[in-house]
Design a protein around this motif. Structure first.
Motif, PDB file in Angstrom:
ATOM      1  N   PRO A 254       9.177  -8.903 -48.992  1.00 18.23           N
ATOM      2  CA  PRO A 254       9.168  -8.248 -50.306  1.00 18.23           C
ATOM      3  C   PRO A 254       9.224  -9.333 -51.390  1.00 18.23           C
ATOM      4  O   PRO A 254       9.962 -10.310 -51.248  1.00 18.23           O
ATOM      5  N   THR A 255       8.441  -9.150 -52.440  1.00 14.29           N
ATOM      6  CA  THR A 255       8.326 -10.189 -53.471  1.00 14.29           C
ATOM      7  C   THR A 255       9.688 -10.658 -53.983  1.00 14.29           C
ATOM      8  O   THR A 255       9.916 -11.850 -54.137  1.00 14.29           O
ATOM      9  N   ALA A 256      10.602  -9.722 -54.197  1.00 18.56           N
ATOM     10  CA  ALA A 256      11.891 -10.080 -54.795  1.00 18.56           C
ATOM     11  C   ALA A 256      12.770 -10.894 -53.848  1.00 18.56           C
ATOM     12  O   ALA A 256      13.691 -11.577 -54.295  1.00 18.56           O
ATOM     13  N   LEU A 257      12.502 -10.817 -52.556  1.00 19.16           N
ATOM     14  CA  LEU A 257      13.361 -11.511 -51.587  1.00 19.16           C
ATOM     15  C   LEU A 257      12.725 -12.781 -51.029  1.00 19.16           C
ATOM     16  O   LEU A 257      13.367 -13.536 -50.314  1.00 19.16           O
ATOM     17  N   ARG A 258      11.449 -13.005 -51.340  1.00 17.23           N
ATOM     18  CA  ARG A 258      10.715 -14.078 -50.655  1.00 17.23           C
ATOM     19  C   ARG A 258      11.349 -15.457 -50.849  1.00 17.23           C
ATOM     20  O   ARG A 258      11.522 -16.204 -49.881  1.00 17.23           O
ATOM     21  N   ALA A 259      11.689 -15.788 -52.066  1.00 14.05           N
ATOM     22  CA  ALA A 259      12.214 -17.143 -52.319  1.00 14.05           C
ATOM     23  C   ALA A 259      13.461 -17.400 -51.472  1.00 14.05           C
ATOM     24  O   ALA A 259      13.600 -18.465 -50.854  1.00 14.05           O
ATOM     25  N   ASP A 260      14.351 -16.407 -51.415  1.00 15.55           N
ATOM     26  CA  ASP A 260      15.591 -16.594 -50.656  1.00 15.55           C
ATOM     27  C   ASP A 260      15.348 -16.601 -49.149  1.00 15.55           C
ATOM     28  O   ASP A 260      15.978 -17.358 -48.407  1.00 15.55           O
ATOM     29  N   LEU A 261      14.409 -15.762 -48.694  1.00 16.70           N
ATOM     30  CA  LEU A 261      14.127 -15.728 -47.253  1.00 16.70           C
ATOM     31  C   LEU A 261      13.481 -17.031 -46.780  1.00 16.70           C
ATOM     32  O   LEU A 261      13.840 -17.578 -45.735  1.00 16.70           O
ATOM     33  N   TRP A 262      12.538 -17.532 -47.553  1.00 12.57           N
ATOM     34  CA  TRP A 262      11.901 -18.805 -47.168  1.00 12.57           C
ATOM     35  C   TRP A 262      12.943 -19.923 -47.141  1.00 12.57           C
ATOM     36  O   TRP A 262      12.963 -20.747 -46.235  1.00 12.57           O
ATOM     37  N   ALA A 263      13.804 -19.954 -48.138  1.00 15.24           N
ATOM     38  CA  ALA A 263      14.832 -21.002 -48.186  1.00 15.24           C
ATOM     39  C   ALA A 263      15.745 -20.899 -46.961  1.00 15.24           C
ATOM     40  O   ALA A 263      16.150 -21.910 -46.377  1.00 15.24           O
ATOM     41  N   LEU A 264      16.051 -19.662 -46.553  1.00 12.54           N
ATOM     42  CA  LEU A 264      16.908 -19.458 -45.384  1.00 12.54           C
ATOM     43  C   LEU A 264      16.212 -19.946 -44.106  1.00 12.54           C
ATOM     44  O   LEU A 264      16.801 -20.630 -43.273  1.00 12.54           O
ATOM     45  N   ILE A 265      14.933 -19.619 -43.965  1.00 15.02           N
ATOM     46  CA  ILE A 265      14.184 -20.051 -42.774  1.00 15.02           C
ATOM     47  C   ILE A 265      14.096 -21.575 -42.735  1.00 15.02           C
ATOM     48  O   ILE A 265      14.240 -22.204 -41.690  1.00 15.02           O
ATOM     49  N   LEU A 266      13.868 -22.185 -43.893  1.00 13.39           N
ATOM     50  CA  LEU A 266      13.719 -23.644 -43.956  1.00 13.39           C
ATOM     51  C   LEU A 266      15.076 -24.347 -44.020  1.00 13.39           C
ATOM     52  O   LEU A 266      15.145 -25.571 -44.060  1.00 13.39           O
ATOM     53  N   ASN A 267      16.134 -23.534 -44.069  1.00 14.05           N
ATOM     54  CA  ASN A 267      17.510 -24.049 -44.111  1.00 14.05           C
ATOM     55  C   ASN A 267      17.756 -24.966 -45.315  1.00 14.05           C
ATOM     56  O   ASN A 267      18.313 -26.051 -45.196  1.00 14.05           O
ATOM     57  N   ILE A 268      17.307 -24.501 -46.478  1.00 15.19           N
ATOM     58  CA  ILE A 268      17.483 -25.251 -47.728  1.00 15.19           C
ATOM     59  C   ILE A 268      18.537 -24.518 -48.566  1.00 15.19           C
ATOM     60  O   ILE A 268      18.366 -23.345 -48.879  1.00 15.19           O
ATOM     61  N   SER A 269      19.616 -25.235 -48.913  1.00 17.38           N
ATOM     62  CA  SER A 269      20.646 -24.533 -49.691  1.00 17.38           C
ATOM     63  C   SER A 269      20.913 -25.158 -51.057  1.00 17.38           C
ATOM     64  O   SER A 269      21.711 -24.661 -51.835  1.00 17.38           O
ATOM     65  N   ASN A 270      20.208 -26.265 -51.354  1.00 18.97           N
ATOM     66  CA  ASN A 270      20.341 -26.902 -52.670  1.00 18.97           C
ATOM     67  C   ASN A 270      21.796 -27.196 -53.037  1.00 18.97           C
ATOM     68  O   ASN A 270      22.317 -26.729 -54.049  1.00 18.97           O
ATOM     69  N   GLN A 271      22.457 -27.968 -52.191  1.00 19.32           N
ATOM     70  CA  GLN A 271      23.840 -28.400 -52.423  1.00 19.32           C
ATOM     71  C   GLN A 271      23.894 -29.446 -53.540  1.00 19.32           C
ATOM     72  O   GLN A 271      22.878 -30.077 -53.826  1.00 19.32           O
TER      73      GLN A 271
END
Length: 527
Positions: A254-271
């Motif tokens: 879903p468009t609204a969730l894509r950015a967060d889902l991709w970041a989760l799959i790529l394991n990027i958390s921007n610490q």
């Protein structure tokens, strides 16, 4: 050499442990465990179990799981312990050799540009120039330096010529038993999947399964599927589980969730430490001027700046790509890439290893169209350091395979062969017709695949396609889509009589709908 499963597993575990020991996650876990010692619920007699429980309930166990999952996704399964390191890069010697001579050609082209333009590969910027760059960091696009003398080091069509000339020396004069009847441009015998195998691999794209990107599925009313899919997606995000997210996006994001889902799959958390790292790369760009900066600048001007969807992101593209060229952590991916980072020697010290540096520092020389790997991500991420990390991870997982010569199933050689085999098998008349008129299909589709279709599809469609690249951790879907596009336009293509006419029929892909094309080609083609 194949390993027995247990031996392979223990090697994998050892490697993952070794990789994670140096990570910031490891030090954070240690810190958390120490902090937990002061908590009343942690008893000395059950210390080990209590700390484990604490790490579980406080979400740290999930973070560790995701880190392990990420390692398993990126690194190849271990070879035999006796296998030399170059086998991890690329098992076939003739592929390694071809990649090596291609790299020499690229370097030669870069060096001759240096000499012609009398510009060093790298130099420190004068202080006033540093200040100026810092001030206009967010609007570099307003700059109009004269780049007429710079030319891309190579373009996809130059690379295609190299791939067409690849041969396996063990099969002299084309006597490859099963391969003799392959009439495409790629003449190396690699095993690629047929439609039944692809159907099995991509089973979640089946006709009776809900998909985002299909408006009129007969089975389920789309809005019903969409609402339910959004609900599940929110749950997957709440769980913070990379593996679950990867499975979920196979049916689209879903468009609204894509950015967060991709970041989760790529394991990027921007610490905070990631943001700091990005700032360090930026200050490196400010201080030093590299020849590749001009190549990056020119590429953005030639591609994204002229694109109806992406021109607004011009400034983001400079920031990400300039920082990327300075990022030495990218060098790590060369352990599992067939490519080798180019070396440059300090003046007058040619060939003396102690005076060698990787150039550019990340080891990647951009080519014509490289900035299009970043452009679509700008729709999803607006914070530069997050955008940067997502791109870097996409590059070291996927995109590097599209411009290096290897036998990997997601490598560009296999994708070309898969594309040609699918067409020759399932649309033989079209394939022969185009071949007869000198319009080999790969000459048209190659650029789509090298760019992962970026700049060719409408953005919403491109993101649906990239959902599936992430979901299946594979680029094979690019070849399937390329074949599906030819199938979709087959009637028109049967009427053309020249390469130029065939190119005209396929010049504009911006109205195509990716998911119906893939579904029809995979699940409605008679095999």
């Amino acid at each position: 050499a194949m390993l027995d499963p247990d031996r392979g597993l223990s090697l994998t575990i050892a490697r993952v442990v070794q990789r994670l020991q140096g990570s910031s996650l490891h030090s954070q876990l240690e810190r958390q465990a120490r902090v937990s010692l002061h908590k009343p619920e942690i008893k000395l007699e059950t210390l080990k179990e209590d700390i484990k429980d604490f790490l579980k309930t406080s979400g740290w166990e999930k973070k560790l799981q995701n880190a392990v999952y990420s390692e398993l996704n990126v690194f190849p399964s271990p070879c035999h312990p006796a296998a030399p390191p170059e086998h991890i890069k690329e098992p076939l010697a003739y592929m390694r050799k071809a990649q090596g001579s291609w790299e020499k050609r690229i370097l030669k082209s870069l060096n001759s540009m240096c000499t012609e333009l009398n510009i060093p590969l790298a130099q420190k910027r004068p202080v006033n120039e540093q200040k100026e760059l810092l001030n206009k960091w967010n609007e570099m696009g307003t700059d109009e330096p004269d780049l007429s003398l710079f030319r891309p080091v190579y373009a996809p069509k130059d690379f295609l010529e190299v791939l067409m000339n690849l041969r396996n020396p063990n099969y002299e004069n084309g006597e490859q038993p099963s391969f003799r009847n392959h009439l495409g441009l790629i003449q190396v015998p690699l095993k690629v999947k047929d439609i039944p195998e692809l159907k099995e691999d991509f089973s979640e794209l089946g006709l009776n399964i809900g998909q985002l990107g299909i408006d009129d599925s007969a089975q389920v009313p789309p809005e019903f599927f969409e609402n339910e899919h959004v609900r599940v997606g929110q749950k997957v995000l709440a769980e913070q589980d990379s593996a679950a997210a990867q499975q979920y996006v196979r049916q689209g994001c879903p468009t609204a969730l894509r950015a967060d889902l991709w970041a989760l799959i790529l394991n990027i958390s921007n610490q905070p430490e990631d943001i700091l790292y990005y700032e360090q790369l930026k200050s490196n760009v400010i201080q030093h001027n590299l020849l590749v900066d001009s190549l990056i600048y020119k590429d953005v001007k030639l591609t994204a700046s002229n694109d109806d969807y992406y021109f607004v992101f011009e400034d983001y593209l400079y920031q990400v790509l300039l920082c990327f060229s300075r990022d030495t952590s990218v060098l790590e991916h060369f352990t599992y890439s067939s490519a080798t980072p180019p070396k440059s020697y300090i003046r007058g010290k040619l060939g003396m290893e102690e005076y060698a540096v990787f150039y550019p520092p990340n080891g990647v020389i951009p080519f014509h169209g490289f900035s299009m790997y970043v452009a679509p991500l700008c729709f999803l991420y607006h914070e530069p350091s997050k955008l940067y990390q997502i791109f870097r991870e996409m590059y070291v997982r996927f995109f590097f395979r599209l411009h290096s010569i290897s036998s990997h199933p997601s490598g560009i050689v296999s994708l070309c062969l898969l594309f040609e085999t699918l067409l020759q098998t399932h649309l033989p008349q079209l394939f022969y017709h185009l071949r007869e008129i000198g319009a080999q299909p790969l000459r048209i589709s190659f650029k789509w695949m090298v760019r992962a279709f970026s700049g060719y599809l409408a953005t919403d469609q491109l993101l649906l396609l990239w959902d599936r690249i992430l979901g299946y951790n594979s680029l094979e879907i690019l070849a399937v889509l390329a074949a599906a596009v030819f199938a979709f336009r087959a009637v028109n293509l049967m009427e053309v009589t020249s390469l130029a006419a065939a190119e005209a029929v396929l010049a504009d892909l911006s109205t195509l709908k990716v998911m119906p094309l893939l579904q029809i080609f995979l699940f409605a083609t008679v095999t």
